[in-house]
Design a protein around this motif. Structure first.
Motif, PDB file in Angstrom:
ATOM      1  N   GLU A 236      12.085  64.422  84.821  1.00 48.66           N
ATOM      2  CA  GLU A 236      11.473  65.014  83.810  1.00 48.66           C
ATOM      3  C   GLU A 236      12.040  66.581  83.514  1.00 48.66           C
TER       4      GLU A 236
ATOM      5  N   GLU B 157       6.828  63.941  77.552  1.00 46.86           N
ATOM      6  CA  GLU B 157       6.000  64.106  78.597  1.00 46.86           C
ATOM      7  C   GLU B 157       4.893  64.898  77.949  1.00 46.86           C
TER       8      GLU B 157
ATOM      9  N   GLU C 225      11.014  62.791  79.469  1.00 49.63           N
ATOM     10  CA  GLU C 225      11.352  62.098  80.832  1.00 49.63           C
ATOM     11  C   GLU C 225      12.329  60.946  80.554  1.00 49.63           C
TER      12      GLU C 225
HETATM   13 MG    MG Z   1       6.414  61.568  83.995  1.00 49.44          MG
END
Ligand code: MG
Ligand code: GLU
Length: 450
Positions: free
Chosen positions: A127, A184, A191
């Motif tokens: 992320e 995200e 991500e």
């Molecule tokens: Mg995630």
């Protein structure tokens, strides 16, 4: 070597990027003209050892030089840097594998598995934020990315399509199987998922991802950030690892985390095998020390806050627990694998994986039993209820995690004496630097208060 040189030359490559990874998980290296491929793959490219953080190498003598020796099998042409191919290197010093090279540390850990005929596969899920700096402030790059609940936002995602598509194509061209890209839970947070692989290859892929994302974001006027928690009021960036343990290769490969019925039939949907549960028990038993490797910055602990007030807003684990498909636990168990949700985006993937292997092997060697699985929403429980269930908390600051690492001889042993002491020394200094700061928050709260 001649074949590889010719292949690279015919792909338009004139320069090699000899790349290694330092103790912080940062890509380092130098350019080597293609004509010197042989040197890079035999002796390596030479660097001044003490100029690389975390080596602890002296300024003089035979051990003052760090040789980055490349592996032919890792050569890939870099789409974002025309004419250049990346070669992944390991550290060598005085003709020996350098014990404090993070990639060598992971290879040592993999050798321990190989002695039992095993190998670990990981799928690492980065992320990250796309940021900009304006008048000295760090902000999400996209001004319009401001939903109260931005998870899976299909308005902000297309606004970063140019970057995401270039990244996807670059990673694919480098041989990675890109699976998914999403927005995200925080403003400016995304991500990217790519296929799992052998532990060392996965860490190499994550480094490649970081290099690609940095370069491509910069070319579009943005800053790619793997800082764990850039914004106090927004979720942070995890680096979850999906983990499975294997025996054999090719058609003979079998996943040791898949349980079997008494008649020997595989039960791929039935959770984890006894061996898998012992591995997880080791990962939980060593969680405090692993924190230092998986959440290695001062900022990491702004993501892992255990609190009645903040519970559930970030999806980051604060409790040392496991549960079947439970994303509120540190270990989320799945059929034939588990997701290790502790690591954040600042983790060095080689060191985090090495620590994970040491912890899992210790669980197996001591036949540790997992604590009872937690199948409830842990974020919905009060801290009192968490304690009542006998669930320990993760360290709540970098110094607590470093204390735990220093006490944990299983994890420091896999790092090796030199890397462990360098890591502790550098990170203790980082913590001290932080403690010496007086933040805006302190001034706002105390300046006129008393
Ligand atoms: Mg995630
Ligand atoms: N951002 C969360 C973390 O810091 C994870 C969110 C998710 O599960 O995708 O771990």
């Amino acid at each position: 070597m001649k074949d590889l040189r010719e292949k690279l030359a015919s792909a338009g490559v004139h320069t090699l990027l000899a790349q290694f990874t330092d103790i912080h998980g940062v890509a380092k290296g130098k350019y080597v003209p293609l004509a010197h491929l042989d040197d890079l793959l035999t002796d390596g490219a030479v660097f001044s050892g003490p100029s690389i953080e975390g080596t602890g190498l002296p300024r003089t003598g035979a051990r003052s030089e760090y040789w980055a020796r490349g592996y032919a099998s890792t050569a890939v042409v870099l789409p974002w840097l025309p004419g250049h191919a990346r070669i992944v290197c390991d550290g060598w010093v005085a003709g020996e594998p350098f014990e404090a090279c993070p990639r060598q540390v992971l290879k040592r850990a993999c050798t321990k598995l190989a002695q039992r005929g095993w190998h670990l596969r990981t799928g690492i899920e980065p992320e990250f934020f796309l940021l900009k700096q304006e008048a000295g402030r760090w902000l999400p790059a996209d001004d319009l990315d401001r939903l109260d609940k931005p998870s899976y936002d299909l308005k902000s995602l297309p606004r970063q399509r140019a970057f995401l598509r270039e990244l996807e194509l670059a990673l694919q061209a480098c041989g990675l199987d890109v699976l998914q890209l999403d927005h995200e839970d925080a403003h400016g947070q995304f991500e990217v998922n790519f296929g799992f692989d052998e532990a060392v290859a996965s860490a190499d892929h994550l480094m490649l991802f970081k290099m690609a994302a940095h370069a491509l974001a910069e070319s579009q006027g943005m800053v790619f950030s793997m800082m764990p928690k850039p914004f106090a009021n927004q979720p942070g960036s995890g680096l979850h690892f999906h983990v499975s343990l294997w025996k054999g290769t090719g058609d003979d490969a079998s996943n040791l985390f898949v349980p079997h019925a008494p008649d020997g039939a595989a039960l791929p949907q039935a959770g984890l095998s006894p061996l898998g549960r012992q591995f997880v028990a080791g990962v939980l038993a060593h969680a405090p020390a692993l924190c230092a490797l998986a959440a290695p910055t001062v900022n990491s602990y702004k993501r892992l806050v255990a609190s009645d007030v903040l519970s559930g807003t970030s999806w980051a684990p604060a409790y040392i627990a496991h549960g079947s498909n439970n994303r509120t636990a540190l270990v989320r168990t799945l059929p034939g694998r588990f997701e290790w949700r502790l690591p954040d985006a600042s983790a060095n993937p080689y060191l985090a994986t090495a620590g994970l292997i040491a912890a899992g092997l210790d669980g197996i060697e001591r036949a540790l039993e997992c604590p009872p699985p937690q199948d409830v929403d842990l974020f919905a429980l009060t801290l009192g209820e968490i304690r009542g269930r006998g669930i320990p908390l993760l360290p709540q600051s970098l110094d607590q995690a470093l204390d735990a690492l220093e006490r944990d001889s299983v994890i420091t042993a896999i790092l090796g004496h030199e890397l462990a002491s360098q890591f502790l020394q550098l990170k203790r200094r980082e913590w001290l630097d932080y403690r010496l700061q007086v933040s805006d928050w302190e001034l706002r709260r105390y300046a006129a208060m008393f």
